[in-house]
Design a protein around this motif. Sequence first.
Motif, PDB file in Angstrom:
ATOM      1  N   UNK A   7       0.835  -1.202   0.000  1.00 12.68           N
ATOM      2  CA  UNK A   7       0.000   0.000   0.000  1.00 12.68           C
ATOM      3  C   UNK A   7       0.872   1.255   0.000  1.00 12.68           C
ATOM      4  N   UNK A   8       1.895   1.237  -0.857  1.00 14.22           N
ATOM      5  CA  UNK A   8       2.821   2.357  -1.071  1.00 14.22           C
ATOM      6  C   UNK A   8       3.748   2.626   0.105  1.00 14.22           C
ATOM      7  N   UNK A   9       3.843   1.686   1.039  1.00  8.23           N
ATOM      8  CA  UNK A   9       4.757   1.833   2.154  1.00  8.23           C
ATOM      9  C   UNK A   9       5.741   0.667   2.180  1.00  8.23           C
ATOM     10  N   UNK A  10       6.941   0.921   2.664  1.00  7.11           N
ATOM     11  CA  UNK A  10       7.954  -0.120   2.765  1.00  7.11           C
ATOM     12  C   UNK A  10       7.722  -0.958   4.018  1.00  7.11           C
ATOM     13  N   UNK A  11       7.667  -2.284   3.836  1.00  9.22           N
ATOM     14  CA  UNK A  11       7.426  -3.219   4.934  1.00  9.22           C
ATOM     15  C   UNK A  11       8.515  -4.286   4.908  1.00  9.22           C
ATOM     16  N   UNK A  12       9.014  -4.652   6.070  1.00 14.52           N
ATOM     17  CA  UNK A  12      10.033  -5.689   6.194  1.00 14.52           C
ATOM     18  C   UNK A  12       9.402  -6.958   6.759  1.00 14.52           C
ATOM     19  N   UNK A  13       9.070  -7.924   5.905  1.00 18.73           N
ATOM     20  CA  UNK A  13       8.462  -9.164   6.401  1.00 18.73           C
ATOM     21  C   UNK A  13       9.441  -9.968   7.247  1.00 18.73           C
ATOM     22  N   UNK A  43      10.189 -19.529   3.778  1.00 21.73           N
ATOM     23  CA  UNK A  43      11.314 -18.842   3.180  1.00 21.73           C
ATOM     24  C   UNK A  43      11.695 -17.706   4.133  1.00 21.73           C
ATOM     25  N   UNK A  44      12.981 -17.480   4.345  1.00 22.76           N
ATOM     26  CA  UNK A  44      13.386 -16.382   5.221  1.00 22.76           C
ATOM     27  C   UNK A  44      13.319 -15.048   4.493  1.00 22.76           C
ATOM     28  N   UNK A  45      13.396 -13.982   5.240  1.00 23.49           N
ATOM     29  CA  UNK A  45      13.438 -12.643   4.658  1.00 23.49           C
ATOM     30  C   UNK A  45      14.574 -12.522   3.641  1.00 23.49           C
ATOM     31  N   UNK A  46      15.686 -13.189   3.895  1.00 24.08           N
ATOM     32  CA  UNK A  46      16.853 -13.079   3.019  1.00 24.08           C
ATOM     33  C   UNK A  46      16.631 -13.715   1.652  1.00 24.08           C
ATOM     34  N   UNK A  47      15.561 -14.518   1.488  1.00 23.93           N
ATOM     35  CA  UNK A  47      15.273 -15.136   0.192  1.00 23.93           C
ATOM     36  C   UNK A  47      14.684 -14.145  -0.807  1.00 23.93           C
ATOM     37  N   UNK A  48      14.222 -12.995  -0.315  1.00 20.43           N
ATOM     38  CA  UNK A  48      13.581 -12.040  -1.204  1.00 20.43           C
ATOM     39  C   UNK A  48      14.602 -11.387  -2.135  1.00 20.43           C
ATOM     40  N   UNK A  49      14.158 -11.119  -3.359  1.00 18.13           N
ATOM     41  CA  UNK A  49      15.007 -10.444  -4.319  1.00 18.13           C
ATOM     42  C   UNK A  49      14.185  -9.533  -5.203  1.00 18.13           C
ATOM     43  N   UNK A  50      14.864  -8.829  -6.075  1.00 16.49           N
ATOM     44  CA  UNK A  50      14.189  -7.946  -7.020  1.00 16.49           C
ATOM     45  C   UNK A  50      14.501  -8.312  -8.464  1.00 16.49           C
TER      46      UNK A  50
END
Length: 205
Positions: A7-13, A43-50
């Motif tokens: 929703x246009x905000x940065x979130x750290x799962x 999956x850990x947070x570190x699995x996220x990529x762009x």
Amino acid sequence: MKSVTVLNQSVQPGKIICIGRNYVAHIEELGNEVPDDMVIFLKPNTAMGTSLHATHQGEVLHYEAEIVYHYQNGRFTAAAIGLDLTKRDLQTRLKMKGLPWERSKVFEGAALFSPFVELPDSDAPLGLTLHINDALTQQGDTTLMLYSPEVILAEVQNVIPLMDGDLVMTGTPKGVGEVVAGQVFRGALTCDEKELVTVSWKAQA
């Protein structure tokens, strides 16, 4: 901690909960059995990529497009389309030995997400489409799931406490396959034949 846009905000799962074998057609295409219970892995947070890559440490990657939910205040508050990347050969080897297969799922860049948008005020099912080089490759919606989002939310909370900001990936429809360098992936989260959010990735070597 890595972040996503909600929703246009940065979130750290804190974590990503993944539901496996949730579409019958996908279960059949991989030659698996319909499970007696919901398949849940992390999956850990570190699995996220762009960025989308075709390989990781020499292993070919396979794509799986999924509807993904953002959890907040006891409920799902937003959704996105995501890619679950898998080292399929490694996963198969581990499964044949009866071993956990997280090693094939948790590497850096194994989870890609579009921005998360507000859930639609509609009774129509939420869906996804994935085009690769403009060809429709995957398509599905919540009516095809063995476990609906509501059932997933209830069951996951019985197994793993959810914290605000966590993400839940809900499984993939049929049409999964190998990522090839140079391919252009275009994913869309849909409802009532309308695209709620889209995202594009070009696969890198």
